[in-house]
Each structure stands twice: as C-alpha cells, then as structure tokens.
Write a protein that holds these residues in place. Structure first.
Motif, mmCIF file in Angstrom:
data_model
loop_
_atom_site.group_PDB
_atom_site.id
_atom_site.type_symbol
_atom_site.label_atom_id
_atom_site.label_comp_id
_atom_site.label_asym_id
_atom_site.label_seq_id
_atom_site.Cartn_x
_atom_site.Cartn_y
_atom_site.Cartn_z
ATOM 1 N N ALA A 158 0.831 -1.206 0.000
ATOM 2 C CA ALA A 158 0.000 0.000 0.000
ATOM 3 C C ALA A 158 0.872 1.266 0.000
ATOM 4 C CB ALA A 158 -0.925 -0.013 1.215
ATOM 5 N N TRP A 159 1.932 1.233 0.774
ATOM 6 C CA TRP A 159 2.811 2.412 0.886
ATOM 7 C C TRP A 159 3.548 2.680 -0.435
ATOM 8 C CZ3 TRP A 159 2.639 6.464 3.568
ATOM 9 C CH2 TRP A 159 3.731 7.330 3.649
ATOM 10 N N ILE A 160 3.969 1.605 -1.112
ATOM 11 C CA ILE A 160 4.644 1.776 -2.410
ATOM 12 C C ILE A 160 3.674 2.371 -3.415
ATOM 13 C CG2 ILE A 160 5.715 0.540 -4.338
ATOM 14 C CD1 ILE A 160 6.779 -1.467 -2.230
ATOM 15 N N LEU A 161 2.424 1.861 -3.435
ATOM 16 C CA LEU A 161 1.409 2.436 -4.329
ATOM 17 C C LEU A 161 1.184 3.915 -3.990
ATOM 18 C CD1 LEU A 161 -1.182 -0.500 -4.342
ATOM 19 C CD2 LEU A 161 0.371 0.147 -6.206
ATOM 20 N N TYR A 162 1.197 4.262 -2.728
ATOM 21 C CA TYR A 162 1.083 5.649 -2.281
ATOM 22 C C TYR A 162 2.223 6.487 -2.854
ATOM 23 C CZ TYR A 162 1.324 9.636 0.948
ATOM 24 O OH TYR A 162 1.400 10.889 1.488
ATOM 25 N N MET A 163 3.459 5.933 -2.749
ATOM 26 C CA MET A 163 4.627 6.650 -3.249
ATOM 27 C C MET A 163 4.561 6.810 -4.768
ATOM 28 S SD MET A 163 6.448 7.560 -0.673
ATOM 29 C CE MET A 163 7.996 8.023 -1.461
ATOM 30 N N LEU A 164 3.864 5.894 -5.448
ATOM 31 C CA LEU A 164 3.712 5.974 -6.898
ATOM 32 C C LEU A 164 2.539 6.881 -7.290
ATOM 33 C CD1 LEU A 164 4.285 2.207 -7.810
ATOM 34 C CD2 LEU A 164 5.689 4.141 -8.605
ATOM 35 N N GLY A 165 1.801 7.383 -6.301
ATOM 36 C CA GLY A 165 0.671 8.268 -6.575
ATOM 37 C C GLY A 165 -0.599 7.527 -6.917
ATOM 38 N N ARG A 166 -0.636 6.243 -6.683
ATOM 39 C CA ARG A 166 -1.824 5.433 -6.993
ATOM 40 C C ARG A 166 -2.640 5.273 -5.707
ATOM 41 N NH1 ARG A 166 1.521 0.697 -9.929
ATOM 42 N NH2 ARG A 166 -0.425 -0.502 -9.608
ATOM 43 N N TYR A 167 -3.282 6.412 -5.306
ATOM 44 C CA TYR A 167 -3.865 6.497 -3.973
ATOM 45 C C TYR A 167 -5.086 5.596 -3.786
ATOM 46 C CZ TYR A 167 -0.871 10.609 -4.093
ATOM 47 O OH TYR A 167 0.207 11.429 -4.228
ATOM 48 N N SER A 168 -5.912 5.482 -4.795
ATOM 49 C CA SER A 168 -7.113 4.651 -4.664
ATOM 50 C C SER A 168 -6.738 3.188 -4.436
ATOM 51 C CB SER A 168 -7.992 4.783 -5.914
ATOM 52 O OG SER A 168 -8.455 6.099 -6.064
ATOM 53 N N GLU A 169 -5.756 2.712 -5.221
ATOM 54 C CA GLU A 169 -5.301 1.334 -5.042
ATOM 55 C C GLU A 169 -4.652 1.166 -3.663
ATOM 56 O OE1 GLU A 169 -3.280 -0.596 -8.558
ATOM 57 O OE2 GLU A 169 -3.440 1.478 -9.306
ATOM 58 N N ALA A 170 -3.879 2.171 -3.267
ATOM 59 C CA ALA A 170 -3.191 2.110 -1.975
ATOM 60 C C ALA A 170 -4.211 1.966 -0.847
ATOM 61 C CB ALA A 170 -2.350 3.365 -1.773
ATOM 62 N N LYS A 171 -5.363 2.701 -0.983
ATOM 63 C CA LYS A 171 -6.373 2.630 0.076
ATOM 64 C C LYS A 171 -6.965 1.215 0.191
ATOM 65 C CE LYS A 171 -10.559 4.853 1.804
ATOM 66 N NZ LYS A 171 -11.241 3.581 2.100
ATOM 67 N N ILE A 172 -7.131 0.533 -0.941
ATOM 68 C CA ILE A 172 -7.689 -0.827 -0.922
ATOM 69 C C ILE A 172 -6.786 -1.748 -0.098
ATOM 70 C CG2 ILE A 172 -8.184 -2.854 -2.332
ATOM 71 C CD1 ILE A 172 -8.977 -0.897 -4.588
ATOM 72 N N TYR A 173 -5.489 -1.636 -0.330
ATOM 73 C CA TYR A 173 -4.555 -2.555 0.340
ATOM 74 C C TYR A 173 -4.296 -2.167 1.795
ATOM 75 C CZ TYR A 173 -3.697 -5.053 -3.965
ATOM 76 O OH TYR A 173 -3.860 -5.839 -5.078
ATOM 77 N N ILE A 174 -4.318 -0.849 2.099
ATOM 78 C CA ILE A 174 -4.100 -0.470 3.497
ATOM 79 C C ILE A 174 -5.312 -0.857 4.339
ATOM 80 C CG2 ILE A 174 -5.024 1.887 3.482
ATOM 81 C CD1 ILE A 174 -1.751 0.654 5.144
ATOM 82 N N ASP A 175 -6.512 -0.807 3.719
ATOM 83 C CA ASP A 175 -7.710 -1.264 4.438
ATOM 84 C C ASP A 175 -7.597 -2.753 4.756
ATOM 85 O OD1 ASP A 175 -8.845 1.209 4.460
ATOM 86 O OD2 ASP A 175 -10.145 0.865 2.700
ATOM 87 N N GLN A 176 -7.087 -3.535 3.800
ATOM 88 C CA GLN A 176 -6.891 -4.964 4.043
ATOM 89 C C GLN A 176 -5.854 -5.195 5.147
ATOM 90 O OE1 GLN A 176 -6.199 -7.313 0.476
ATOM 91 N NE2 GLN A 176 -7.596 -6.008 -0.721
ATOM 92 N N ALA A 177 -4.830 -4.360 5.162
ATOM 93 C CA ALA A 177 -3.814 -4.472 6.211
ATOM 94 C C ALA A 177 -4.430 -4.226 7.577
ATOM 95 C CB ALA A 177 -2.673 -3.485 5.954
ATOM 96 N N LEU A 178 -5.297 -3.192 7.667
ATOM 97 C CA LEU A 178 -5.935 -2.876 8.945
ATOM 98 C C LEU A 178 -6.867 -3.997 9.398
ATOM 99 C CD1 LEU A 178 -6.749 0.886 8.280
ATOM 100 C CD2 LEU A 178 -5.015 -0.020 9.852
ATOM 101 N N GLN A 179 -7.473 -4.695 8.449
ATOM 102 C CA GLN A 179 -8.367 -5.799 8.798
ATOM 103 C C GLN A 179 -7.615 -7.025 9.312
ATOM 104 O OE1 GLN A 179 -10.683 -6.579 5.264
ATOM 105 N NE2 GLN A 179 -11.523 -4.487 5.213
ATOM 106 N N ASN A 180 -6.325 -7.095 9.013
ATOM 107 C CA ASN A 180 -5.538 -8.287 9.371
ATOM 108 C C ASN A 180 -4.429 -7.978 10.371
ATOM 109 O OD1 ASN A 180 -6.414 -10.650 7.434
ATOM 110 N ND2 ASN A 180 -6.349 -8.801 6.151
ATOM 111 N N LEU A 181 -4.599 -6.928 11.154
ATOM 112 C CA LEU A 181 -3.569 -6.546 12.125
ATOM 113 C C LEU A 181 -3.366 -7.617 13.188
ATOM 114 C CD1 LEU A 181 -4.338 -2.757 12.786
ATOM 115 C CD2 LEU A 181 -2.440 -3.730 11.470
ATOM 116 N N ASP A 182 -2.125 -7.774 13.590
ATOM 117 C CA ASP A 182 -1.785 -8.618 14.738
ATOM 118 C C ASP A 182 -1.735 -7.707 15.952
ATOM 119 O OD1 ASP A 182 -0.745 -10.236 16.682
ATOM 120 O OD2 ASP A 182 1.020 -10.901 15.545
ATOM 121 N N GLU A 183 -2.734 -7.818 16.810
ATOM 122 C CA GLU A 183 -2.866 -6.889 17.932
ATOM 123 C C GLU A 183 -1.793 -7.084 18.992
ATOM 124 O OE1 GLU A 183 -4.787 -4.455 17.786
ATOM 125 O OE2 GLU A 183 -6.095 -5.036 16.121
ATOM 126 N N SER A 184 -1.030 -8.145 18.888
ATOM 127 C CA SER A 184 -0.002 -8.396 19.911
ATOM 128 C C SER A 184 1.277 -7.616 19.641
ATOM 129 C CB SER A 184 0.324 -9.909 19.971
ATOM 130 O OG SER A 184 0.919 -10.347 18.766
#
Length: 530
Positions: A485-511
């Motif tokens: 997601a961060w690489i897509l952000y750096m490439l300016g592909r913000y919409s795609e980046a949001k899709i993947y960062i949302d998936q990252a937030l859904q799969n967080l390891d709370e520990s």
C-alpha cells in the motif's frame, strides 16, 4: 562399412572359393567393423564367415554375444555351446558357456563346464568358490563339502571353511559330523578362545547342552570377559526364560571392555526392541545407558544412541542435553549433536549459549555454514550488529554451489537488514540482490527490500513488483499489505493504496506495535479522499 563394399566382399567370396584365406579376410573385416561400432555389418560378416567355415569357433563366440544383445537367449546359448565344443581348450569360451548356463539357472549344466576349466587351471581358486555355490544350488551337499575340502587343502583349515562344512552337515541332519568339524578346528587352535567358543555354540545348536556349558565354563575360567561366550550364554538363558541370569549377562557384555562398540550397540538395540515389545518401559534401558556412560568412552556413539532413545521417549530436553554435551566432549566435531544442542538453546532463548556452541563449531567444523548462520542470528538478536555482520561475512566464505539455498538466502537477507540499520544502503541492496539470486521467493527479503526502496523513493517500479509477490503469496499478512500500500502511495496510486491499506488494517496482529501501519493508513486515506 558401406553396403556396396560388403556386397563386393560377399561376391568375392563366391567367385574365389571357400578357403581359409577368404575366411580370414572376412573375419578380420568383421572385427574391424565391430571395433568401429558398426555392429550390423560385423554381424552380417560373421554369419558369412560361418558359411565359409561352419567349424570356426571364434565366429560362433562373437555371434553368441550379438544374439545375447538381441535378447535371443536360446540362439546365444546354442552358439556359445558350439564354440566351446569346437575348441574345448579355450578357457574364454568355456567360462562364457558356464556363465550362460548360470544366467539361465541351469546349474546342473554349468557344473561340469566349471570343473573342466578348473582341471586345466588349478590356480583359479575362484572357480572352486563358484563350484561350492553351484553344488549347493543343485542340492549336492556331499560334492559341496568335497569342494570345501579342496579349498582347505590349498589354504589350510580356517573358521570360514569349517563353519561352512558344519552348516552343511547340520542341514543334512548329520549332527555328529557338524560337531566333529568344529571340534577339529578348536583342537587345531587350542589357544584361540573364539574357536573354543564356536565349538561350544555348535554343541549347543546341535542339542548337546551339557557339553556346551562345560566348554563355556572352561573358556570363562581362562577368559572371564570372552564376549562370544557371554553372548551365547545370554541367548541360551533367554530361550529358557531365565530372565535374571540373561539380564546379568547382558550387563556383563555391555560393561565388558573387550566388547566392541558395534557389539554393544547391537545388544542395546535388541534390549530396546524387547523393551518396546513388552510395553515400552524405559527404566531398564536407561539404567543400562547410565552404567555404560559412567565408564570411560572412546567415542561418542553410545552417547548419541542414548540421546536418540531419550528423544524417542520424549524425555526432558535438559536431560538429553546433558548426554549430548558428553557426546561433544568425546567428539567435538560431531555437528549433528552440536546442532541439536543449539536448537535447545535457541528454544530457551539462550543466545549466549548459541554463540558459544557456534564459536566452538567454527574450530571443529569450519566449513559448516549452519553454525555461522545461527551465530550471526544470535548476535543480531542480541543487537550486536558488528559481531553479527562479521560472522555472516565469514560465513560467506564457506558457501558452495551445493549449499542449501534457503540458508544462504537468509544469510544475505539478514546481512542486508544489518547493513541497512548501519546506514550502508548500497551494500544492503547488494546483499538483498544476492539473497534473491539464491531464492527469489524469500518473502522477508522481498518485503524489506521493497519497503526500504520506497522509503528512499528510488526504484519504485522494482519495489512494486517485489512487494506484489509477497501479498500474492500471503494475502492476509498485514506487514506485506502495508508495504505494498505504501509503495502504491509513493507511486501516486492512492485509490489502489487505500484498498490494500484497508486490508492491512483488517488483518492486524494486535499483539505487536502497529503504529507505522496506522500512520501509513492516515496519510493514504487523506490523499485518497482528496
């Protein structure tokens, strides 16, 4: 050989007669074609040789080989039989004929052929050995014994020959002759305790128990530690169900300094097998190991066997480690024992112990890459970056073409992480490239390499490709999703980046600490919502 040339030669034979000169010409040409590998031409020439001279043994001999190659066993045998019949003094023809009979398991036919060969060359003792086997195959045990007598006349009486004759007598039911044969051996070598023990074993095997025990008693008076006798007595008492006596004899053998390590290990394996068959109680086996290991040991084999048994019985790891440490004291170059100890130390998070074990290993196993790897990782986990880097660099020197790609890849991956922490970006990227050359799907390396490139804003297309491999391989790994997601952000592909960062937030390891992912998510959403 061209077909036109062969045709001319065949025509020449017809027009000039069937004399020896013509035969020699064709046979020589056949041999030349055979040497060149032109087997079809050689085959045709040899058959024509027989048309010229039907009594030529050498032509039959070579044609037999060709028919054998063509899987025509019947014709091959007929031709070698003909060659041997025409020239029975030729040892090569006769021996080939014998081997042909043996291949077809026609042992009756092979015997007279081998006998004839031996009659002409009595230096060939290997032929007597062959005859011994052949006579046994056809059940002619009297002749088999007679062959052994012939060998004995040449080599003299020996344990091998006497035992072979005794076994045949036993098979024939002639117990008296079986015993007499070994008795004669024992009497010829009265000072050899092993032959006396063999005589006792033969007596026991043929039912003369009292005489056997008397022989054993006599041997043990002179040689209390005669291992062969002790083992035989142990077998005897086990058969009679005298467990206490048998167990006592087992200990005598295991603690007997005259017993070889192989004999002791074989006996212990028997005890382990018997223990498992009786329910698996390890008490007695462990007691035996304990008594043995308290004695001075010349090598590590007994300690290794003990540790293996403890592993199977799932004993405490610290108990196993004590035995493995003893094994290392006896054989510091035993890499398997050392690696197992390193594994125990690693599980206990004892990095100091890992480092010490690996440091010693580098003295005794300098070419074993695994020890550099574990020591380097242990230093790294202890935050000793310089020591870790030095260890890995030393380890690179022992990498070979057939080294384990997974270990080598991790070698370079960790080196890259260390070099990055030290601010040596060029060297870090070179290490990552080396890592991926050895294993292009090293996910940890792909992720870190891609992320560090994105942080510096360079080679983003390469970073995106590497990071995509990781999320494709592990689509629920929050760290990998965040990196992509961060690489897509750096490439300016913000919409795609949001899709993947949302998936990252859904799969967080709370520990673990997720603050970096949260920070990335905030920045990506700001851009995506603009």
């Amino acid at each position: 050989m061209k077909k036109i040339g062969l045709s001319l030669l065949l025509l020449l034979s017809v027009t000039t007669g069937y004399g020896q000169r013509e035969y020699d010409q064709f046979f020589l040409e056949a041999m030349m074609q055979r040497q060149k590998g032109n087997n079809d031409a050689a085959f045709d020439l040899l058959r024509h040789c027989l048309e010229i001279n039907p009594d030529a043994p050498e032509a039959y001999y070579f044609l037999a080989q060709y028919y054998n190659a063509l899987k025509d066993g019947e014709k091959s045998l007929a031709y070698i039989q003909k060659a041997a019949a025409l020239d029975p003094d030729n040892a090569t023809y006769m021996e080939t004929l014998a081997q042909a009979y043996i291949r077809q398991q026609d042992y009756e036919a092979a015997i007279p052929v081998v006998e004839k060969i031996y009659e002409r060359d009595k230096e060939r003792e290997d032929l007597l050995e062959m005859l011994f086997q052949l006579y046994q195959q056809v059940g002619d045990f009297d002749s088999a014994v007679e062959v052994l007598n012939r060998i004995e006349a040449i080599d003299g009486k020996s344990e091998r020959l006497s035992v072979a004759k005794s076994e045949i007598y036993t098979r024939q039911g002639n117990k008296k002759a079986a015993i007499a044969e070994i008795k004669a051996l024992a009497e010829k070598f009265p000072n050899d305790g092993n032959y006396q023990a063999l005589y006792g074993e033969t007596l026991m095997m043929n039912g003369q128990l009292k005489k056997a025990l008397k022989v054993y008693d006599k041997i043990l008076k002179d040689e209390p530690d005669n291992n062969r006798v002790l083992m035989s007595l142990r077998t005897y008492h086990q058969a009679l169900g005298h467990r206490e006596i048998a167990d006592s004899l087992t200990e005598r053998v295991l603690l007997n300094r005259n017993a070889t390590i192989d004999e002791k290990i074989l006996l212990l394996r028997q005890e382990i097998s018997a223990s498992e068959n009786a329910g698996g109680d390890s008490t007695r086996v462990l007691q035996l190991f304990d008594k043995i290991l308290k004695q001075p040991q010349t090598d590590e084999h007994m300690a290794i066997l003990c540790a293996s048994y403890m592993n199977v019985k799932k004993m405490p790891k610290d108990t196993i480690a004590t035995v493995l440490t003893k094994a290392l004291q006896l054989a510091p170059d035993n890499s398997s024992a050392r690696l197992q100890l390193i594994g125990y130390a690693w599980e206990a998070d004892d990095m100091e112990r890992v480092i010490a074990l690996c440091q010693d290993a580098r003295q005794y196993n300098p070419d074993e890459m695994a020890f550099y790897y574990y020591q380097g990782i242990a230093y790294y986990r202890r935050d000793s970056l310089d020591a870790a880097l030095s260890t890995f660099k030393n380890g690179i020197g022992v990498i070979k073409e057939d080294s384990d790609p997974a270990i080598v890849s991790d070698f370079y991956a960790v080196m890259g992480d260390i070099l990055h922490q030290k601010g040596l970006m060029k060297e870090a990227y070179e290490a990552y490239d080396s890592c991926l050359q050895w294993k292009d799907d090293n996910m940890g390396c792909l992720n870190n390499y891609a992320y560090f490139l994105s942080e510096s804003g360079e080679q983003l297309a390469k970073a995106e490709q590497m990071s995509f491999k990781t999320v494709k391989a592990e689509p629920k790994n929050a760290t990998y999703l965040d990196t992509y997601a961060w690489i897509l952000y750096m490439l300016g592909r913000y919409s795609e980046a949001k899709i993947y960062i949302d998936q990252a937030l859904q799969n967080l390891d709370e520990s673990i600490d997720n603050s970096v992912i949260q920070e990335h998510a905030e920045k990506i959403k700001q851009k995506a919502n603009q």
